[in-house]
Design a protein around this motif. Structure first.
Motif, PDB file in Angstrom:
ATOM      1  N   ARG A   5       0.892  -1.038   0.164  1.00 44.90           N
ATOM      2  CA  ARG A   5      -0.118  -0.105  -0.060  1.00 44.90           C
ATOM      3  C   ARG A   5       0.929   1.245  -0.076  1.00 44.90           C
ATOM      4  O   ARG A   5       0.757   2.213  -0.809  1.00 44.90           O
ATOM      5  N   ASP A   6       1.810   1.246   0.993  1.00 44.60           N
ATOM      6  CA  ASP A   6       2.692   2.366   0.917  1.00 44.60           C
ATOM      7  C   ASP A   6       3.424   2.708  -0.486  1.00 44.60           C
ATOM      8  O   ASP A   6       3.682   3.684  -0.817  1.00 44.60           O
ATOM      9  N   ARG A  15       1.078   3.810  -3.157  1.00 41.40           N
ATOM     10  CA  ARG A  15       0.486   5.218  -2.903  1.00 41.40           C
ATOM     11  C   ARG A  15       1.749   6.173  -3.225  1.00 41.40           C
ATOM     12  O   ARG A  15       1.697   7.050  -3.917  1.00 41.40           O
ATOM     13  N   ARG A  28      -5.034  13.464  -5.734  1.00 39.08           N
ATOM     14  CA  ARG A  28      -6.299  12.759  -5.116  1.00 39.08           C
ATOM     15  C   ARG A  28      -7.270  11.768  -5.949  1.00 39.08           C
ATOM     16  O   ARG A  28      -7.467  10.761  -5.550  1.00 39.08           O
ATOM     17  N   LEU A  86      -4.872   8.432  -5.980  1.00 39.71           N
ATOM     18  CA  LEU A  86      -5.000   7.729  -4.943  1.00 39.71           C
ATOM     19  C   LEU A  86      -6.327   7.167  -4.813  1.00 39.71           C
ATOM     20  O   LEU A  86      -6.470   6.130  -4.101  1.00 39.71           O
ATOM     21  N   GLY A  87      -7.463   8.062  -5.084  1.00 39.31           N
ATOM     22  CA  GLY A  87      -8.855   7.446  -5.010  1.00 39.31           C
ATOM     23  C   GLY A  87      -9.189   6.356  -5.642  1.00 39.31           C
ATOM     24  O   GLY A  87      -9.517   5.101  -5.258  1.00 39.31           O
ATOM     25  N   LEU A 135      -6.650   4.176  -6.754  1.00 38.64           N
ATOM     26  CA  LEU A 135      -5.907   3.110  -6.448  1.00 38.64           C
ATOM     27  C   LEU A 135      -6.485   2.284  -5.155  1.00 38.64           C
ATOM     28  O   LEU A 135      -6.634   1.288  -5.037  1.00 38.64           O
ATOM     29  N   ASP A 136      -7.192   3.059  -4.130  1.00 39.69           N
ATOM     30  CA  ASP A 136      -7.642   2.778  -3.187  1.00 39.69           C
ATOM     31  C   ASP A 136      -8.936   1.941  -3.191  1.00 39.69           C
ATOM     32  O   ASP A 136      -9.206   0.827  -2.742  1.00 39.69           O
ATOM     33  N   VAL A 137      -9.650   2.144  -4.322  1.00 39.48           N
ATOM     34  CA  VAL A 137     -10.820   1.304  -4.675  1.00 39.48           C
ATOM     35  C   VAL A 137     -10.224  -0.175  -5.326  1.00 39.48           C
ATOM     36  O   VAL A 137     -10.967  -1.122  -5.049  1.00 39.48           O
ATOM     37  N   LEU A 169      -7.209  -1.618  -4.225  1.00 37.64           N
ATOM     38  CA  LEU A 169      -6.526  -2.058  -3.034  1.00 37.64           C
ATOM     39  C   LEU A 169      -7.805  -2.720  -2.292  1.00 37.64           C
ATOM     40  O   LEU A 169      -7.956  -3.787  -1.484  1.00 37.64           O
ATOM     41  N   ALA A 170      -9.283  -1.989  -2.102  1.00 36.38           N
ATOM     42  CA  ALA A 170     -10.085  -2.542  -1.245  1.00 36.38           C
ATOM     43  C   ALA A 170     -10.853  -3.636  -1.718  1.00 36.38           C
ATOM     44  O   ALA A 170     -11.418  -4.599  -1.106  1.00 36.38           O
TER      45      ALA A 170
END
Length: 186
Positions: A79-80, A83, A170, A173-174, A176-178, A180-181
């Protein structure tokens, strides 16, 4: 004994990318690059030779930078690391206009087989590094997920250039978060 130029290769390529971001591929010429470097246009032409040679040097430089990014990515947690990578990519363009100019440059390079080979190499290197990071984290289907993650680096900025809401960082990263989730919802 020939005089050494008042600038190094890194400064030359940085100046070329500055001109590219500001004026696009059509405005990428030796005159504004020479002005940024504080040298004469003929002196710069003597060093570079042609616009095509400049484009090739810019692509080779980008491959070198990709290799440096990959080396820095190797020691990071999933994750780090991702990101961090997305933040680095977000800093390439400060505005939708700059991004459009960079995309136009990529499109121009994709038409030339030698320049295209450099873009393909960067893509393979980056996709391989992301896949390795995913495998280390025991992510299922790491190669397919790596291709999707790298596709975000191309697609999300284009979407942001069309509809610039918030910062590019933003938006990246948003997205990417989708991705990863998605692992935690399976």
């Amino acid at each position: 004994m020939p005089r050494r130029p008042a600038y190094d290769h890194e400064q030359l390529i940085a100046a070329a990318y500055d001109v590219l971001r500001a004026h696009g591929p059509a405005g990428l010429s030796l005159r504004p690059i020479a002005a940024r470097l504080g040298v004469s246009q003929p002196a710069l032409f003597k060093r570079i030779g042609s616009k095509r040679a400049l484009l090739m040097e810019m692509q080779r430089w980008a491959v070198g930078k990709t290799r440096l990014l990959i080396a820095a990515l190797r020691g990071r947690e999933l994750r780090d690391g991702l990101r961090w990578l997305f933040r680095v990519y977000a800093r390439q363009a400060r505005s939708p206009r700059e991004l459009v100019n960079l995309v136009a440059f990529s499109a121009l390079c994709l038409e030339d087989p030698r320049l295209r080979a450099q873009i393909e190499l960067r893509d393979r290197l980056l996709t391989g590094a992301v896949a390795a990071l995913l495998r280390r984290a025991e992510w299922p289907r790491a190669p397919a997920t790596a291709r999707a993650v790298v596709a975000l680096l191309d697609g999300v900025p284009l979407r942001w250039a069309i509809q610039p809401r918030g910062s590019l960082e933003r938006a990246l990263l948003g997205a990417l978060d989708v991705v990863l989730a998605a692992r935690s919802t399976r």
